[in-house]
Scaffold this motif. Structure first.
Motif, PDB file in Angstrom:
ATOM      1  N   ALA A  84      34.703  71.978  36.451  1.00 20.40           N
ATOM      2  CA  ALA A  84      33.636  71.373  37.248  1.00 20.40           C
ATOM      3  C   ALA A  84      33.496  69.876  37.045  1.00 20.40           C
ATOM      4  O   ALA A  84      32.498  69.288  37.450  1.00 20.40           O
ATOM      5  CB  ALA A  84      32.305  72.046  36.931  1.00 20.40           C
ATOM      6  N   SER A  85      34.493  69.246  36.414  1.00 20.53           N
ATOM      7  CA  SER A  85      34.412  67.802  36.223  1.00 20.53           C
ATOM      8  C   SER A  85      35.813  67.196  36.283  1.00 20.53           C
ATOM      9  O   SER A  85      36.810  67.858  35.998  1.00 20.53           O
ATOM     10  CB  SER A  85      33.749  67.451  34.889  1.00 20.53           C
ATOM     11  OG  SER A  85      34.533  67.899  33.800  1.00 20.53           O
ATOM     12  N   ILE A  86      35.835  65.935  36.665  1.00 24.14           N
ATOM     13  CA  ILE A  86      37.070  65.153  36.678  1.00 24.14           C
ATOM     14  C   ILE A  86      36.777  63.838  35.981  1.00 24.14           C
ATOM     15  O   ILE A  86      35.853  63.118  36.368  1.00 24.14           O
ATOM     16  CB  ILE A  86      37.553  64.888  38.118  1.00 24.14           C
ATOM     17  CG1 ILE A  86      37.867  66.207  38.836  1.00 24.14           C
ATOM     18  CG2 ILE A  86      38.783  63.994  38.115  1.00 24.14           C
ATOM     19  CD1 ILE A  86      38.236  66.036  40.297  1.00 24.14           C
ATOM     20  N   ALA A  87      37.555  63.553  34.943  1.00 26.19           N
ATOM     21  CA  ALA A  87      37.371  62.310  34.183  1.00 26.19           C
ATOM     22  C   ALA A  87      35.920  62.154  33.734  1.00 26.19           C
ATOM     23  O   ALA A  87      35.359  61.053  33.759  1.00 26.19           O
ATOM     24  CB  ALA A  87      37.817  61.104  35.002  1.00 26.19           C
ATOM     25  N   GLY A  88      35.288  63.258  33.338  1.00 28.54           N
ATOM     26  CA  GLY A  88      33.928  63.211  32.813  1.00 28.54           C
ATOM     27  C   GLY A  88      32.843  63.108  33.857  1.00 28.54           C
ATOM     28  O   GLY A  88      31.673  62.884  33.510  1.00 28.54           O
ATOM     29  N   THR A  89      33.202  63.281  35.132  1.00 28.39           N
ATOM     30  CA  THR A  89      32.228  63.190  36.218  1.00 28.39           C
ATOM     31  C   THR A  89      32.175  64.510  36.973  1.00 28.39           C
ATOM     32  O   THR A  89      33.229  65.103  37.237  1.00 28.39           O
ATOM     33  CB  THR A  89      32.622  62.058  37.198  1.00 28.39           C
ATOM     34  OG1 THR A  89      32.722  60.832  36.473  1.00 28.39           O
ATOM     35  CG2 THR A  89      31.579  61.906  38.296  1.00 28.39           C
TER      36      THR A  89
END
Length: 237
Positions: free
Chosen positions: A63-68
């Protein structure tokens, strides 16, 4: 994780999902690696999206990409790539191509649903895909039924055939839950979708597990000529 479901009946398609996102944290100290589950939890995540041309998208998995949060990426995909003329059949490949451009391709699943138009005839289409593995599967909608993904164990145990042993050790079949999909109305589909998400939430709540499914339940209905929310959380102060 999450729980998402698509129920398809002759009258339309219902998408439903929970709202919880549970984040993990991996801490490395020397040769020791520690994975901390549930270090942050939010019950405000959108996992089902209404797109142009009465197309719905639901998501589960990473549910996240690069902490976002991935929600912003999905909304950007819809905003930048989908129009009132986008065909539902194009969307699975479009999603896979879009997420290949990310810094890290997430191990994320999607259900895409809507109506394909050919010779003025509208036909249901439901797809299940994974953007990391670039896999697309077409869900058979020639007969009424459902497709669910994410934390599927709770609902699958209810649906599958179960057994018990008597005092002598003999195995006795308890049968399975025979859902009369073919008799479902659209309201039945809405009710079952809500039930499926709700029972997953409540079963996990009373189990000795990390509660990765929870929060408000969003329900989207897609008909041949319109799509609308039955219930959907809103921003508020």
């Amino acid at each position: 994780m999450s729980f998402i479901i698509a129920v398809h009946v002759k009258e339309g398609i219902v998408l439903a999902s929970d709202s919880r996102t549970t984040y993990t944290q991996t801490v490395k100290k020397g040769d020791l690696t520690t994975v901390k589950f549930g270090t942050h939890t939010t019950d405000t995540t959108d996992k089902t999206f209404l797109c142009p041309n009465q197309i719905g998208i639901s998501t589960c998995g990473n549910a996240s990409i690069a902490g976002t949060p991935i929600t912003g990426y999905i909304e950007a995909f819809i905003r930048e790539n989908m129009t009132e003329t986008t065909d539902v059949c194009q969307v699975p490949k479009m999603l896979i191509d879009y997420f290949q451009t990310m810094p890290t391709v997430p191990d994320t699943n999607f259900i895409v649903a809507g109506y394909h138009v050919e010779d003025h005839v509208k036909t249901q289409r439901v797809y299940h895909l994974n953007v990391l593995r670039k896999q697309i599967a077409t869900v058979d909608t020639t007969s009424q039924g459902a497709k669910w993904d994410g934390e599927t164990q709770t609902l699958s145990k209810i649906m599958q055939k179960t057994y018990m042993r008597d005092k002598s050790g003999r195995e006795i079949s308890l049968g399975d839950t025979k859902v009369p999909w073919g008799l479902f109305t659209l309201q039945d589909a809405i009710d079952f979708a809500q039930y499926a998400v709700d029972i997953t939430i409540k079963t996990m709540h009373y189990s000795n597990v990390v509660e990765t499914v929870g929060g408000p339940i969003d329900i989207l209905v897609i008909k041949p000529d319109k799509a609308f929310w039955i219930q959907h959380k809103e921003l508020h102060a």
